[in-house]
Design a protein around this motif. Sequence first.
Motif, PDB file in Angstrom:
ATOM      1  N   ILE A 421      14.111  13.790  -2.175  1.00  0.00           N
ATOM      2  CA  ILE A 421      15.214  12.199  -2.174  1.00  0.00           C
ATOM      3  C   ILE A 421      15.096  11.507  -0.783  1.00  0.00           C
ATOM      4  O   ILE A 421      14.305  10.159  -1.273  1.00  0.00           O
ATOM      5  N   VAL A 422      14.850  12.304   0.109  1.00  0.00           N
ATOM      6  CA  VAL A 422      14.431  11.269   1.249  1.00  0.00           C
ATOM      7  C   VAL A 422      13.423  10.239   1.363  1.00  0.00           C
ATOM      8  O   VAL A 422      12.558   9.325   1.414  1.00  0.00           O
ATOM      9  N   PHE A 423      12.088  11.452   2.036  1.00  0.00           N
ATOM     10  CA  PHE A 423      10.311  11.422   1.902  1.00  0.00           C
ATOM     11  C   PHE A 423      10.179  10.226   0.645  1.00  0.00           C
ATOM     12  O   PHE A 423       8.853  10.207  -0.149  1.00  0.00           O
ATOM     13  N   GLY A 424      10.563  11.295  -1.349  1.00  0.00           N
ATOM     14  CA  GLY A 424      10.576  10.435  -2.055  1.00  0.00           C
ATOM     15  C   GLY A 424      10.779   9.021  -2.010  1.00  0.00           C
ATOM     16  O   GLY A 424      10.047   8.022  -2.446  1.00  0.00           O
ATOM     17  N   ALA A 425      11.178   8.676  -1.747  1.00  0.00           N
ATOM     18  CA  ALA A 425      12.112   7.408  -1.547  1.00  0.00           C
ATOM     19  C   ALA A 425      11.168   6.176  -0.297  1.00  0.00           C
ATOM     20  O   ALA A 425      10.641   5.627  -1.485  1.00  0.00           O
ATOM     21  N   GLY A 426      11.289   7.091   0.430  1.00  0.00           N
ATOM     22  CA  GLY A 426       9.816   6.206   1.084  1.00  0.00           C
ATOM     23  C   GLY A 426       8.691   6.381   0.141  1.00  0.00           C
ATOM     24  O   GLY A 426       7.266   5.073   0.628  1.00  0.00           O
ATOM     25  N   ILE A 427       7.852   7.455  -0.232  1.00  0.00           N
ATOM     26  CA  ILE A 427       6.139   6.600  -0.759  1.00  0.00           C
ATOM     27  C   ILE A 427       6.591   5.767  -1.757  1.00  0.00           C
ATOM     28  O   ILE A 427       5.247   5.200  -2.029  1.00  0.00           O
ATOM     29  N   LEU A 428       7.556   6.085  -2.417  1.00  0.00           N
ATOM     30  CA  LEU A 428       7.780   5.047  -4.035  1.00  0.00           C
ATOM     31  C   LEU A 428       8.525   3.439  -3.321  1.00  0.00           C
ATOM     32  O   LEU A 428       7.190   2.294  -3.635  1.00  0.00           O
ATOM     33  N   TYR A 429       8.236   3.533  -2.046  1.00  0.00           N
ATOM     34  CA  TYR A 429       8.541   2.065  -1.450  1.00  0.00           C
ATOM     35  C   TYR A 429       7.112   2.001  -0.825  1.00  0.00           C
ATOM     36  O   TYR A 429       6.441   0.406  -1.053  1.00  0.00           O
ATOM     37  N   VAL A 430       6.426   2.724  -0.676  1.00  0.00           N
ATOM     38  CA  VAL A 430       5.303   2.946   0.193  1.00  0.00           C
ATOM     39  C   VAL A 430       4.566   1.762  -1.693  1.00  0.00           C
ATOM     40  O   VAL A 430       3.670   0.938  -1.543  1.00  0.00           O
ATOM     41  N   LEU A 431       4.117   2.678  -2.160  1.00  0.00           N
ATOM     42  CA  LEU A 431       3.229   2.631  -3.368  1.00  0.00           C
ATOM     43  C   LEU A 431       4.549   1.097  -4.584  1.00  0.00           C
ATOM     44  O   LEU A 431       2.829   0.072  -4.337  1.00  0.00           O
ATOM     45  N   LYS A 432       5.380   0.654  -4.082  1.00  0.00           N
ATOM     46  CA  LYS A 432       5.987  -0.946  -4.019  1.00  0.00           C
ATOM     47  C   LYS A 432       5.130  -1.717  -2.982  1.00  0.00           C
ATOM     48  O   LYS A 432       4.623  -2.700  -3.865  1.00  0.00           O
ATOM     49  N   LEU A 433       5.267  -1.545  -1.989  1.00  0.00           N
ATOM     50  CA  LEU A 433       4.162  -2.168  -1.024  1.00  0.00           C
ATOM     51  C   LEU A 433       2.861  -2.345  -1.475  1.00  0.00           C
ATOM     52  O   LEU A 433       2.136  -3.579  -1.649  1.00  0.00           O
ATOM     53  N   MET A 434       2.431  -1.228  -1.548  1.00  0.00           N
ATOM     54  CA  MET A 434       0.365  -1.589  -2.362  1.00  0.00           C
ATOM     55  C   MET A 434       0.224  -2.319  -3.294  1.00  0.00           C
ATOM     56  O   MET A 434      -0.584  -2.901  -3.254  1.00  0.00           O
ATOM     57  N   GLY A 435       1.293  -2.181  -4.828  1.00  0.00           N
ATOM     58  CA  GLY A 435       1.535  -2.843  -5.796  1.00  0.00           C
ATOM     59  C   GLY A 435       0.918  -3.993  -5.434  1.00  0.00           C
ATOM     60  O   GLY A 435       1.066  -5.120  -6.592  1.00  0.00           O
ATOM     61  N   GLN A 436       1.585  -5.013  -4.488  1.00  0.00           N
ATOM     62  CA  GLN A 436       1.850  -6.222  -4.254  1.00  0.00           C
ATOM     63  C   GLN A 436       0.638  -6.197  -3.771  1.00  0.00           C
ATOM     64  O   GLN A 436       0.636  -8.028  -4.211  1.00  0.00           O
ATOM     65  N   GLY A 437       0.045  -5.854  -3.346  1.00  0.00           N
ATOM     66  CA  GLY A 437      -1.111  -6.968  -3.006  1.00  0.00           C
ATOM     67  C   GLY A 437      -1.082  -7.790  -1.302  1.00  0.00           C
ATOM     68  O   GLY A 437      -0.592  -8.408  -1.543  1.00  0.00           O
ATOM     69  N   PRO A 438      -2.340  -7.363  -0.681  1.00  0.00           N
ATOM     70  CA  PRO A 438      -2.602  -9.154  -0.081  1.00  0.00           C
ATOM     71  C   PRO A 438      -2.042 -10.578  -0.283  1.00  0.00           C
ATOM     72  O   PRO A 438      -2.995 -10.386  -1.101  1.00  0.00           O
ATOM     73  N   GLN A 439      -1.808 -10.630   0.400  1.00  0.00           N
ATOM     74  CA  GLN A 439      -1.248 -12.621   0.133  1.00  0.00           C
ATOM     75  C   GLN A 439      -2.052 -13.388   1.579  1.00  0.00           C
ATOM     76  O   GLN A 439      -1.348 -12.902   2.319  1.00  0.00           O
ATOM     77  N   GLY A 440      -1.757 -14.422   1.069  1.00  0.00           N
ATOM     78  CA  GLY A 440      -2.144 -15.741   2.206  1.00  0.00           C
ATOM     79  C   GLY A 440      -1.102 -15.868   2.784  1.00  0.00           C
ATOM     80  O   GLY A 440      -0.058 -16.046   2.280  1.00  0.00           O
ATOM     81  N   GLY A 441      -0.886 -15.733   4.434  1.00  0.00           N
ATOM     82  CA  GLY A 441       0.250 -15.966   4.428  1.00  0.00           C
ATOM     83  C   GLY A 441       1.395 -14.912   5.358  1.00  0.00           C
ATOM     84  O   GLY A 441       2.357 -14.699   5.448  1.00  0.00           O
ATOM     85  N   GLU A 442       0.553 -13.539   4.944  1.00  0.00           N
ATOM     86  CA  GLU A 442       1.420 -12.369   4.418  1.00  0.00           C
ATOM     87  C   GLU A 442       1.925 -12.298   5.896  1.00  0.00           C
ATOM     88  O   GLU A 442       1.773 -12.585   7.491  1.00  0.00           O
ATOM     89  N   ARG A 443       2.969 -12.058   5.978  1.00  0.00           N
ATOM     90  CA  ARG A 443       4.224 -11.604   6.958  1.00  0.00           C
ATOM     91  C   ARG A 443       4.151 -10.305   7.752  1.00  0.00           C
ATOM     92  O   ARG A 443       4.155  -9.020   6.841  1.00  0.00           O
ATOM     93  N   GLY A 444       4.056 -10.148   8.384  1.00  0.00           N
ATOM     94  CA  GLY A 444       4.128  -8.366   9.437  1.00  0.00           C
ATOM     95  C   GLY A 444       5.979  -8.390   9.710  1.00  0.00           C
ATOM     96  O   GLY A 444       6.718  -9.041   9.056  1.00  0.00           O
TER      97      GLY A 444
END
Length: 467
Positions: A421-444
């Motif tokens: 539940i916990v780490f599965g949700a974390g991994i899914l969110y990491v994959l979501k971030l990876m799926g967006q890709g780097p964009q100009g003006g990326e925010r930290g």
Amino acid sequence: MLDALDATLLARLQFAFTVSFHFIFPSFSIGLASYLAVLEGMWLVTGREVYLTVYKYWLKIFSLVFGMGVVSGIVMSYQFGTNWSAYSEKAGPIVGPLMAYEVLTAFFLEAGFLGVMLFGMNRVGRGLHFAATIAVAVGTFISAFWILSANSWMQTPVGHAIAANGQFVPQDWLTIIFNPSFPYRLAHTVTAAYLTTALAVGGVGAWHLLRQAKSEGVRVMFSMAMGMITVTAPVQILLGDQHGLNTLEHQPVKIMAMEGHFQSHADGAPLILFGLPDEQAAKVRYEISIPKLSSLILKHALDAPLSGLDTVPRSDWPPVPIVFWSFRIMVGLGMLMLLLGAWSLLARLWRGLYDWPWLHRLALAMGPSGFVAVIAGWVTTEVGRQPYTVYGLLRTVQSVSPLQAPAVASSLLAFIAVYFIVFGAGILYVLKLMGQGPQGGERGPEELPVRAAGITPGPAVAAGRRA
């Protein structure tokens, strides 16, 4: 007796489950921290905004991976007291200080500079922020240093004495820390972390290249990842060979299980590529092998003799099928990594690195392979050490806490449910971030809106933003 054995097996399964989850995160964060230091350094040297864009993109992912790694590591430490109290009592005088050194050096270093790294880009000077990034990267390496030193001592125990009460007591700390297998295991594991990170970064870059998102940030991270794989894959294979030779010297039974050598070979042992190990019959069924090649690899002579498991009491055998197949998974993936690196080098020389879709498909498919390989390598190392926790000196059945099987089974089931539940949700969110890709003006992380996390900023924070 059966209940005790069941409790021991369940305790081993629980530790295997938690450490397998945990191992995913440090193997990524060690490499990712160094990658972030390289990106920030390239930005400072060249002034190219693309390096800062990629840096901020991966910094958000690093923060999540690092956090999950810390939490999952704490859970493992508690198990030494709950499920392995007998081991802790006997090996604690050596393993305890080594783990304490990891906290006092690596963890404090990382904790001290992680906040500056994540939230200080616009609050401190560039030089200080770069120093914080380097400090976190160094901290991840130091953490690996101490943890692998402790693990290596369990594999090749030296520099100690055994007290009257059965405890292992230190006699020479330098010998304990730099035990015979430690340099090989450290080099092999840290290189695996860099290779794992390169494969993950390359897989993300390949995903976006296949979707025609050929931004400069995507190109930069794919190029850097493929370059790292080209360099580290052959180095890792060489380090693995040297580590194997060291294991042959100090843990020959593990090598026998890895190679599937049930019988001794007086005039050269074959390299068994595939087959079905049968412990009961003491043979590998349906084997596909190359004559004498194992002797050439391990002893550098075709006719060199190699002992088999027939020279070892069955009570000292590790689970041969598990070690046999986990080793082949690791090696097979290593060969595919080498192929990916060579193919990417060819594409780079022919100026097709960003335009060869089949290369991108292979890189995408190989994205998670580093994580699979490090877990397979861990299984080979740890299961191959059985039936000992401290190799040759302390058996696993002598290390477990005096618990009943139902108690261990209930905690194992609880861990499985919570982790997924916990780490599965974390991994899914990491994959979501990876799926967006780097964009100009990326925010930290420091530039992300607080409301995105469901938190309403207080009046002081809001006033500070308006100012």
